[in-house]
Design a protein around this motif. Structure first.
Motif, PDB file in Angstrom:
ATOM      1  N   PHE A 154       0.747  -1.095  -0.148  1.00  0.00           N
ATOM      2  CA  PHE A 154       0.127  -0.013   0.020  1.00  0.00           C
ATOM      3  C   PHE A 154       0.908   1.288   0.034  1.00  0.00           C
ATOM      4  CE2 PHE A 154      -2.194   3.530   2.432  1.00  0.00           C
ATOM      5  CZ  PHE A 154      -3.573   3.401   1.416  1.00  0.00           C
ATOM      6  N   SER A 155       2.048   1.222   0.649  1.00  0.00           N
ATOM      7  CA  SER A 155       2.994   2.426   0.714  1.00  0.00           C
ATOM      8  C   SER A 155       3.356   2.795  -0.611  1.00  0.00           C
ATOM      9  CB  SER A 155       3.842   2.248   1.743  1.00  0.00           C
ATOM     10  OG  SER A 155       4.985   1.151   1.243  1.00  0.00           O
ATOM     11  N   MET A 156       3.463   1.803  -1.392  1.00  0.00           N
ATOM     12  CA  MET A 156       4.028   1.952  -2.807  1.00  0.00           C
ATOM     13  C   MET A 156       3.343   3.093  -3.632  1.00  0.00           C
ATOM     14  SD  MET A 156       6.837   0.462  -2.551  1.00  0.00           S
ATOM     15  CE  MET A 156       7.738  -0.123  -3.796  1.00  0.00           C
ATOM     16  N   ILE A 157       1.890   3.258  -3.400  1.00  0.00           N
ATOM     17  CA  ILE A 157       0.975   4.130  -4.292  1.00  0.00           C
ATOM     18  C   ILE A 157       0.995   5.395  -3.701  1.00  0.00           C
ATOM     19  CG2 ILE A 157      -0.108   1.945  -5.157  1.00  0.00           C
ATOM     20  CD1 ILE A 157      -2.493   2.900  -3.252  1.00  0.00           C
ATOM     21  N   HIS A 158       1.671   5.840  -2.664  1.00  0.00           N
ATOM     22  CA  HIS A 158       1.622   7.277  -2.054  1.00  0.00           C
ATOM     23  C   HIS A 158       2.584   8.068  -2.986  1.00  0.00           C
ATOM     24  CE1 HIS A 158       2.337  10.547   0.473  1.00  0.00           C
ATOM     25  NE2 HIS A 158       1.391   9.977   1.368  1.00  0.00           N
ATOM     26  N   PRO A 159       1.938   9.093  -3.390  1.00  0.00           N
ATOM     27  CA  PRO A 159       2.762  10.252  -4.242  1.00  0.00           C
ATOM     28  C   PRO A 159       4.041  10.463  -4.070  1.00  0.00           C
ATOM     29  CG  PRO A 159       0.350  10.845  -3.778  1.00  0.00           C
ATOM     30  CD  PRO A 159       0.397   9.736  -2.821  1.00  0.00           C
ATOM     31  N   ASP A 160       4.175  10.840  -2.761  1.00  0.00           N
ATOM     32  CA  ASP A 160       5.462  10.947  -2.211  1.00  0.00           C
ATOM     33  C   ASP A 160       6.545   9.622  -2.588  1.00  0.00           C
ATOM     34  OD1 ASP A 160       4.627  13.495  -1.438  1.00  0.00           O
ATOM     35  OD2 ASP A 160       4.465  13.159   0.561  1.00  0.00           O
ATOM     36  N   VAL A 161       6.073   8.699  -2.200  1.00  0.00           N
ATOM     37  CA  VAL A 161       6.747   7.362  -2.644  1.00  0.00           C
ATOM     38  C   VAL A 161       7.188   7.279  -3.823  1.00  0.00           C
ATOM     39  CG1 VAL A 161       6.952   4.622  -2.035  1.00  0.00           C
ATOM     40  CG2 VAL A 161       6.132   6.349  -0.225  1.00  0.00           C
ATOM     41  N   ILE A 162       6.094   7.394  -4.669  1.00  0.00           N
ATOM     42  CA  ILE A 162       6.480   7.330  -6.112  1.00  0.00           C
ATOM     43  C   ILE A 162       7.337   8.174  -6.663  1.00  0.00           C
ATOM     44  CG2 ILE A 162       5.310   7.533  -8.496  1.00  0.00           C
ATOM     45  CD1 ILE A 162       2.691   6.351  -7.126  1.00  0.00           C
ATOM     46  N   ALA A 163       7.357   9.655  -6.168  1.00  0.00           N
ATOM     47  CA  ALA A 163       8.463  10.428  -6.474  1.00  0.00           C
ATOM     48  C   ALA A 163       9.565  10.077  -5.839  1.00  0.00           C
ATOM     49  CB  ALA A 163       7.921  11.768  -6.088  1.00  0.00           C
ATOM     50  N   LEU A 164       9.769   9.522  -4.652  1.00  0.00           N
ATOM     51  CA  LEU A 164      11.226   8.988  -4.425  1.00  0.00           C
ATOM     52  C   LEU A 164      11.795   7.931  -4.900  1.00  0.00           C
ATOM     53  CD1 LEU A 164      10.484   9.739  -0.428  1.00  0.00           C
ATOM     54  CD2 LEU A 164      12.059  10.965  -1.913  1.00  0.00           C
TER      55      LEU A 164
END
Length: 185
Positions: free
Chosen positions: A139-149
């Motif tokens: 689930f954490s992989m779809i967060h926009p900040d995580v995607i950008a990082l």
């Protein structure tokens, strides 16, 4: 022949340290001066091509910017600048690896924070069906900040060796120039 003489300056990066940025500016200045000399050489060659030989002075032909000695100096300087860019590339790689580590740490911290927030709202691994646990973990992989990082980490991974020009072609053209103007006994 002179198309290989132009050297390209390294681009500015947002993650460069102060030392690397100073080295890049100094190298950029030297490359700019070299490229001005290349433009001067090309302008002098055009002037010689477009004029009658009797209208030109011996200084313009043999001592000026269109002379073989000037061209030889340009090739030597271009090779020196390529070597300097290679040395600068080592500094650039250190900064790139440091930035990669920093962004990777940020990514892991952000993912850990999201997992903690899931726990705060009631996520308990044991209460989720075994077939759904992997989906919740991702689930954490779809967060926009995580995607950008993740995208930044991907862009910074691997090697990025900087080049300013084609050293092999510069050496080949210099050897041709020397061979053409060397008198064998």
């Amino acid at each position: 022949m002179s198309q290989y003489l132009r050297i390209h300056a390294p681009n500015e990066r947002s993650y460069c340290t102060e030392t690397t940025e100073k080295a890049r500016k100094k190298l950029g200045k030297e490359i700019e001066d070299h490229n001005k000399n290349v433009a001067e050489y090309q302008a002098a060659k055009e002037k010689i091509k477009n004029n009658r030989p009797e209208d030109l002075s011996p200084e313009e032909l043999f001592e000026g910017a269109a002379s073989v000695r000037f061209l030889h100096g340009l090739y030597k300087r271009a090779l020196q600048l390529c070597d300097q860019i290679f040395d600068f590339s080592k500094l650039h790689q250190k900064d790139r690896h440091a930035e990669h580590r920093r962004v990777s740490d940020q990514l892991e911290a952000k993912r850990k924070l999201i997992r903690e927030q899931l726990t705060e709202i009631g996520y308990v691994t044991e209460d989720v069906l075994p077939s759904h646990r992997q989906q919740v973990e991702l689930f954490s992989m779809i967060h926009p900040d995580v995607i950008a990082l993740r995208q930044t980490v991907l862009n910074l991974s691997g090697a990025d060796h900087l080049e300013g020009g084609d050293q092999k072609m510069l050496r080949f053209e210099l050897e041709k120039l020397v061979a053409r103007h060397t008198v064998s006994a």
